[in-house]
Design a protein around this motif. Structure first.
Motif, PDB file in Angstrom:
ATOM      1  N   GLU A 149       0.826  -1.211   0.000  1.00 18.83           N
ATOM      2  CA  GLU A 149       0.000   0.000   0.000  1.00 18.83           C
ATOM      3  C   GLU A 149       0.856   1.254   0.000  1.00 18.83           C
ATOM      4  O   GLU A 149       0.532   2.245  -0.653  1.00 18.83           O
ATOM      5  N   LYS A 150       1.980   1.196   0.707  1.00 21.47           N
ATOM      6  CA  LYS A 150       2.855   2.360   0.799  1.00 21.47           C
ATOM      7  C   LYS A 150       3.528   2.667  -0.541  1.00 21.47           C
ATOM      8  O   LYS A 150       3.696   3.829  -0.920  1.00 21.47           O
ATOM      9  N   SER A 151       3.940   1.607  -1.251  1.00 17.01           N
ATOM     10  CA  SER A 151       4.692   1.798  -2.494  1.00 17.01           C
ATOM     11  C   SER A 151       3.842   1.732  -3.748  1.00 17.01           C
ATOM     12  O   SER A 151       4.324   2.028  -4.845  1.00 17.01           O
ATOM     13  N   GLY A 152       2.561   1.318  -3.595  1.00 21.45           N
ATOM     14  CA  GLY A 152       1.712   1.172  -4.766  1.00 21.45           C
ATOM     15  C   GLY A 152       2.025  -0.062  -5.583  1.00 21.45           C
ATOM     16  O   GLY A 152       1.703  -0.130  -6.775  1.00 21.45           O
ATOM     17  N   THR A 153       2.640  -1.058  -4.969  1.00 19.78           N
ATOM     18  CA  THR A 153       2.996  -2.302  -5.643  1.00 19.78           C
ATOM     19  C   THR A 153       1.973  -3.377  -5.319  1.00 19.78           C
ATOM     20  O   THR A 153       1.416  -3.401  -4.223  1.00 19.78           O
ATOM     21  N   ARG A 154       1.712  -4.263  -6.288  1.00 16.91           N
ATOM     22  CA  ARG A 154       0.783  -5.349  -6.036  1.00 16.91           C
ATOM     23  C   ARG A 154       1.363  -6.312  -5.003  1.00 16.91           C
ATOM     24  O   ARG A 154       2.518  -6.729  -5.120  1.00 16.91           O
ATOM     25  N   PRO A 155       0.600  -6.706  -3.994  1.00  8.19           N
ATOM     26  CA  PRO A 155       1.102  -7.661  -3.004  1.00  8.19           C
ATOM     27  C   PRO A 155       1.579  -8.963  -3.625  1.00  8.19           C
ATOM     28  O   PRO A 155       2.536  -9.572  -3.153  1.00  8.19           O
ATOM     29  N   SER A 156       0.910  -9.396  -4.697  1.00  8.70           N
ATOM     30  CA  SER A 156       1.305 -10.658  -5.334  1.00  8.70           C
ATOM     31  C   SER A 156       2.712 -10.576  -5.898  1.00  8.70           C
ATOM     32  O   SER A 156       3.467 -11.562  -5.856  1.00  8.70           O
TER      33      SER A 156
END
Length: 317
Positions: A149-156
């Motif tokens: 959420e902080k970096s805007g990256t997909r958790p997957s």
């Protein structure tokens, strides 16, 4: 290079081409939800490894089979965690009121697969949590979601890297850009740790300061109480002082009476050291009582003699 079609070859037409494209689009946009539907209507969590026949109470309906996630995964040649993740995705969508919950589904129920454009299956806001199928601990999954959420990256994507350490090592060895990114990440991590340590030290210092203030308050309160007692004693009336002296002497007499009572009730064999110490206490008490008597009856010692007496017998007072 373009080649002329053989004379016998016939163009199957624009409609056939568009049909294939439409099928591709349908599978691309609805395929993941179709997988989730197949799992949702056939899997019952917690059923172990066996097969279960589930009968519906309504008349005229045939029984249908539900099996465990492990059995479904074995037959489908996939991972049980992936099956559970698909089931969870369906139930999340059901919680939003888009589809019926898995427990209410029957194989003969007609369900239109949701469009991933409107109800995303993958991605940041997707219903499918692929990282939950990796076996990561709850603590690690929470850390992944927080950083994603902080970096805007997909958790997957983060989870894939975490669960493929050999690939990470290979990428670092093979690519300078990856090494540079890794160095930047380590620097940021160390900066965060330093900031966290500074916050911890500041919090510890604040706690220590608060405890010191509390201690100072206690000492100040005790000092004020002693001062108040001293003022009260110095400001007390002659009658109060006289009564205090009387009470103190009465306590001495009562203490001596208790000692006599103890000695009269039983024969006590004192050691020589203890007997000598008691004798010295008696001598000191007698001297102190004589001095009090003299002062109370007006036959008090002069200042020099009183000071000498107090110095000599101070250890008994």
């Amino acid at each position: 290079m373009n080649q002329d079609l053989p004379e016998e070859a016939l163009d199957d037409g624009e409609e056939a081409l568009q049909a294939d494209i439409d099928e591709f689009v349908t599978l691309d946009r609805k395929g993941p939800w179709r997988l989730a539907l197949l799992v949702a209507r056939r899997v019952t969590p917690g059923e172990g490894n066996g097969v279960r026949i589930d009968y519906q109470p309504r008349s005229g309906l045939n029984a249908f089979r539900r099996i465990s996630a492990g059995e479904f995964a074995r037959r489908a040649r996939t991972a049980p965690r992936r099956v559970i993740a698909l089931l969870d995705a369906w139930n999340r969508l059901a919680a939003d009121g888009v589809v019926p919950p898995a427990a209410a589904l029957r194989p003969d129920t007609t369900i239109e697969s949701p469009d991933t454009g409107e109800y995303p299956f993958y991605g940041k806001n997707g219903y499918y949590r692929s990282w939950e199928a990796t076996g990561l601990s709850t603590e690690r999954r929470d850390a992944v979601e927080k950083e994603a959420e902080k970096s805007g990256t997909r958790p997957s994507a983060i989870t894939y890297v975490m669960t493929h350490p050999t690939a990470v090592k290979t990428a670092l060895l093979a690519d300078e850009a990856t090494r540079r990114t890794a160095r930047e990440a380590l620097q940021e991590f160390e900066a965060r740790q330093a900031a966290a340590d500074a916050e911890d030290r500041a919090a510890a210092a604040e706690v220590a300061s608060e405890r010191q203030r509390e201690y100072d308050d206690v000492i100040r309160a005790e000092r004020d109480a002693y001062a108040a007692q001293a003022r009260q004693a110095s400001e007390g009336s002659q009658a109060e002082a006289s009564m205090d002296v009387f009470n103190a002497m009465a306590e001495i007499r009562m203490a001596a009476s208790r000692a006599l009572a103890l000695l009269s009730k039983q024969q006590i064999n004192f050691t020589s050291d203890r007997a000598q110490a008691i004798a010295e206490l008696c001598d000191g008490a007698e001297a102190a009582i004589a001095a009090v008597r003299d002062m109370a009856t007006g036959a008090a010692l002069d200042d020099a003699a009183l000071a000498a007496f107090m110095d000599e017998n101070g250890k008994f007072l």
